[in-house]
Design an enzyme around this catalytic site. Structure first.
Site, PDB file in Angstrom:
ATOM      1  CB  CYS A 145      31.036  39.519  -4.711  1.00  0.00           C
ATOM      2  SG  CYS A 145      32.128  38.219  -5.340  1.00  0.00           S
ATOM      3  CB  CYS A 146      28.712  37.063  -0.537  1.00  0.00           C
ATOM      4  SG  CYS A 146      30.303  37.017   0.359  1.00  0.00           S
ATOM      5  CB  CYS A 200      36.179  33.604  -1.906  1.00  0.00           C
ATOM      6  SG  CYS A 200      34.612  32.822  -2.256  1.00  0.00           S
ATOM      7  CB  CYS A 209      37.010  37.775   0.821  1.00  0.00           C
ATOM      8  SG  CYS A 209      36.146  38.740  -0.615  1.00  0.00           S
ATOM      9  CB  CYS A 253      29.133  34.614   2.968  1.00  0.00           C
ATOM     10  SG  CYS A 253      28.240  32.990   3.552  1.00  0.00           S
TER      11      CYS A 253
END
Length: 235
Positions: free
Chosen positions: A124-125, A205, A208, A231
């Protein structure tokens, strides 16, 4: 009319010399040097508009409010962070602020439900932060970060200038502690991130990021419950 000399990526010996020259200097001097030498925006400030971001933004605005500032809009930020970004843009008169966003088509393909952070936070990062910034950095020699020694063990040996592949990373606040940051914000009466009073010491984010208890590592609220501390931008 003379053509301005392009700022080029320094070699290892040049980076060592820069670190020796600026090791005892104030962060403002580092930024002043960059503003004088990387005058076409080759080394922008990449800001998360998080808990400590106001420090570098204040410093760079005093030097040149038109200095390029990049914000990676992952699509997962706290609404309060986006509002804070807009507040600081107006407060400092930042006239060269740009938002970087992930590719919409790639998002549809790899994270159609927007829930990749649950099953694979690294992916995702990478999708929402690392790839978009890497795409933008094709046009730049490097960037300025807000990383500091005290934040994690991974950052404890951080230099002010460092080479990362074919890019230069500049960390003006590397030698600052948490007290230095707090003192600067207080002395300049700078607007703080609205989540800081609620215990958010390091803000990324929304899915998280969690508050940090007293005595915990400053980034312990990021990806809590996992071994992940970065990240991917600085690995």
């Amino acid at each position: 009319m003379l053509k301005r000399k392009q700022f080029t990526l320094p070699g290892e010996e040049e980076v060592d010399a820069l670190n020796a020259s600026f090791e005892q200097e104030r962060p403002e001097r580092v930024l002043e040097w960059l503003a004088s030498n990387a005058t076409a925006g080759e080394v922008p400030l990449v800001s998360s508009f998080g808990a400590d971001s106001v420090v570098l933004l204040d410093m760079i605005a005093q030097i040149d409010a038109n200095y390029p500032v990049l914000f990676i809009d992952t699509g997962k930020h706290f609404i309060l962070t986006l509002q804070y970004r807009d507040e600081l843009k107006a407060h400092f008169g930042l006239s060269n602020l740009h938002s970087i966003t992930p590719d919409r088509e790639i998002l549809k393909e790899q994270d159609p439900r927007g829930a990749l952070w649950i099953t694979n936070p690294d992916a995702c990062c990478n999708l929402r932060k690392t790839v978009p910034l890497a795409t933008m950095m094709v046009n730049h020699v490097g960037w300025i970060t807000g990383r500091k020694h005290f934040q994690t063990a991974h950052r404890s040996n951080l230099k002010i200038f460092e080479l990362d592949g074919n890019h230069l990373k500049v960390n003006p606040l590397a030698n600052w502690g948490a007290a230095d940051v707090a003192d600067y914000i207080r002395s300049r009466s700078l607007p703080g991130h609205p989540l800081v009073p609620k215990g958010y010491v390091s803000i990324g984010c929304a899915p998280c990021t969690s508050p940090v208890a007293e005595g915990e590592d400053s980034r312990s609220g990021r990806w809590r419950g996992s071994e992940k501390t970065e990240c991917g931008l600085h690995i």
